[in-house]
Design a protein around this motif. Structure first.
Motif, mmCIF file in Angstrom:
data_model
loop_
_atom_site.group_PDB
_atom_site.id
_atom_site.type_symbol
_atom_site.label_atom_id
_atom_site.label_comp_id
_atom_site.label_asym_id
_atom_site.label_seq_id
_atom_site.Cartn_x
_atom_site.Cartn_y
_atom_site.Cartn_z
ATOM 1 N N GLU A 1 6.852 -9.754 -1.081
ATOM 2 C CA GLU A 1 6.716 -11.204 -1.178
ATOM 3 C C GLU A 1 5.255 -11.612 -1.081
ATOM 4 O OE1 GLU A 1 8.160 -15.190 1.342
ATOM 5 O OE2 GLU A 1 8.802 -13.169 1.960
ATOM 6 N N ILE A 2 4.867 -12.554 -1.950
ATOM 7 C CA ILE A 2 3.580 -13.230 -1.814
ATOM 8 C C ILE A 2 3.882 -14.727 -1.742
ATOM 9 C CG2 ILE A 2 2.319 -11.412 -3.031
ATOM 10 C CD1 ILE A 2 2.322 -13.171 -5.524
ATOM 11 N N GLU A 3 2.867 -15.529 -1.659
ATOM 12 C CA GLU A 3 3.086 -16.966 -1.478
ATOM 13 C C GLU A 3 3.824 -17.587 -2.660
ATOM 14 O OE1 GLU A 3 0.471 -21.063 -0.707
ATOM 15 O OE2 GLU A 3 -0.488 -19.094 -0.656
ATOM 16 N N GLU A 4 3.622 -17.034 -3.864
ATOM 17 C CA GLU A 4 4.167 -17.647 -5.073
ATOM 18 C C GLU A 4 5.435 -16.991 -5.601
ATOM 19 O OE1 GLU A 4 -0.098 -18.350 -4.564
ATOM 20 O OE2 GLU A 4 1.075 -16.509 -4.723
ATOM 21 N N PHE A 5 5.672 -15.713 -5.287
ATOM 22 C CA PHE A 5 6.779 -14.979 -5.891
ATOM 23 C C PHE A 5 7.433 -14.010 -4.907
ATOM 24 C CE2 PHE A 5 4.000 -16.048 -9.446
ATOM 25 C CZ PHE A 5 4.883 -16.476 -10.425
ATOM 26 N N LYS B 1 16.542 -3.251 3.772
ATOM 27 C CA LYS B 1 15.668 -2.596 2.811
ATOM 28 C C LYS B 1 14.202 -2.686 3.242
ATOM 29 C CE LYS B 1 18.732 -3.463 -1.069
ATOM 30 N NZ LYS B 1 18.989 -2.039 -1.363
ATOM 31 N N PRO B 2 13.356 -1.787 2.712
ATOM 32 C CA PRO B 2 11.915 -1.893 2.983
ATOM 33 C C PRO B 2 11.390 -3.248 2.512
ATOM 34 C CG PRO B 2 12.433 0.213 1.971
ATOM 35 C CD PRO B 2 13.692 -0.597 1.911
ATOM 36 N N TYR B 3 10.597 -3.886 3.365
ATOM 37 C CA TYR B 3 10.118 -5.237 3.071
ATOM 38 C C TYR B 3 8.635 -5.346 3.412
ATOM 39 C CZ TYR B 3 9.231 -10.223 3.842
ATOM 40 O OH TYR B 3 8.684 -11.474 3.826
ATOM 41 N N LYS B 4 7.909 -6.067 2.560
ATOM 42 C CA LYS B 4 6.488 -6.270 2.791
ATOM 43 C C LYS B 4 6.115 -7.688 2.352
ATOM 44 C CE LYS B 4 3.757 -3.032 1.399
ATOM 45 N NZ LYS B 4 2.982 -2.163 0.458
ATOM 46 N N LYS B 5 5.383 -8.383 3.203
ATOM 47 C CA LYS B 5 4.891 -9.712 2.844
ATOM 48 C C LYS B 5 3.370 -9.703 2.878
ATOM 49 C CE LYS B 5 5.238 -14.649 3.819
ATOM 50 N NZ LYS B 5 5.886 -15.709 4.616
ATOM 51 N N TYR B 6 2.773 -10.131 1.767
ATOM 52 C CA TYR B 6 1.313 -10.176 1.666
ATOM 53 C C TYR B 6 0.876 -11.635 1.762
ATOM 54 C CZ TYR B 6 -3.400 -9.530 -0.159
ATOM 55 O OH TYR B 6 -4.764 -9.519 -0.311
ATOM 56 N N ASN B 7 0.091 -11.957 2.787
ATOM 57 C CA ASN B 7 -0.326 -13.341 3.019
ATOM 58 C C ASN B 7 -1.696 -13.665 2.432
ATOM 59 O OD1 ASN B 7 1.992 -14.128 4.581
ATOM 60 N ND2 ASN B 7 1.172 -12.893 6.268
ATOM 61 N N GLY B 8 -2.355 -12.651 1.858
ATOM 62 C CA GLY B 8 -3.679 -12.879 1.293
ATOM 63 C C GLY B 8 -3.631 -13.608 -0.036
#
Length: 265
Positions: A183-187, A225-232
């Motif tokens: 996940e990113i801020e837009e998608f 499930k494996p999850y990753k959120k990128y806040n940059g």
């Protein structure tokens, strides 16, 4: 003779009746099987959103996938520095060997080192200008391709992709096939192996259900499930690209408005 004919007729009738009974039994078995296979009505959470594979979508995905996940600019930088070090080593080593043996010509090492300097310069340039390279690649893509549009039906058991131009070619993925959620801020990016299902987080894209309901489904799957959120910040340069399709639609809308105004007058 007549008795024999009657017997033959009776035998044929019995055979025909037997075949009819067998066919009826076969049909009953098939109907029972169809009833067993028939899915029960889905009663879980369900939403439908839409996605435009336009310049914005492609740039955010390519920048995230290439820069954040694969770190290509960093690898270009490392390889560029490595090529530069190797070029210096080649030139110095060639000069030292030539000083020890006058018969050796150091020019070949200078040429070889020069080639690696050019290669290093190219890699370093790509590292610092990577976003511009992505912009150029996407712009070239849309010179020959139109914007694709798709509806995405999201349920607790599966995700169905519905192309707007060919809805009969819809296909589904079970959630078991989704290997990771990022996940990113837009998608949202739902990865199936290396291939992503891209979900736009713009609430205006929701067709059925709400954005909050969609997030509820994702949160349930994130626990499994494996999850990753990128806040940059994924994209640094502002997106100013305008699609030709959008320009044509705007011109048509303006013409319709002008005609309506003339009619009202």
């Amino acid at each position: 003779m007549e008795n024999q004919n009657k017997e033959k007729v009776e035998i044929l009738d019995e055979a025909t009746n037997t075949e009819d009974v067998v066919e009826e039994q076969a049909l009953e078995v098939v109907e029972e099987q169809q009833e067993e296979v028939k899915e029960e009505p889905y009663v879980g959470k369900e939403v439908t959103t839409s996605i435009r594979y336009d310049y914005r979508t492609m740039k955010y995905f390519n920048m995230y996938n290439a820069v954040t996940r694969r770190k290509l600019p960093l690898w270009y930088l490392i390889m560029g520095i490595g090529a530069l070090i190797f070029a210096v080593y080649t030139v110095v080593d060639g000069y030292i060997q030539a000083s020890k043996n006058p018969e050796l010509d150091p020019m070949s090492s200078f040429i070889f080192g020069g080639i690696f300097v050019l290669f290093a310069a190219y890699l370093l340039y790509q590292s610092f200008r990577f976003e511009s390279y992505v912009d150029k690649t996407i712009t070239n893509h849309f010179m020959n391709h139109k914007v694709a549009k798709q509806h995405i039906n999201i349920r607790e058991d599966k995700i169905t992709l519905i192309p707007l131009n060919k809805p009969e070619e819809s296909f589904s993925y079970d959630w078991a096939q989704v290997t990771s959620i990022e996940e990113i801020e837009e998608f949202f990016f739902l990865y199936i192996g290396r291939s992503p299902l891209i979900i736009d987080k713009n609430k205006e894209n929701m067709i059925e259900g709400t954005y909050e309901q969609m997030v509820e489904i994702f949160n349930e799957k994130i626990e499994l499930k494996p999850y990753k959120k990128y806040n940059g910040k994924v994209v640094k340069k502002p997106i100013t690209y305008i699609h030709q399709d959008d320009l044509e639609n705007d011109e048509e809308a303006i013409e319709v408005e002008e005609v309506q105004e003339e009619t009202q007058e």
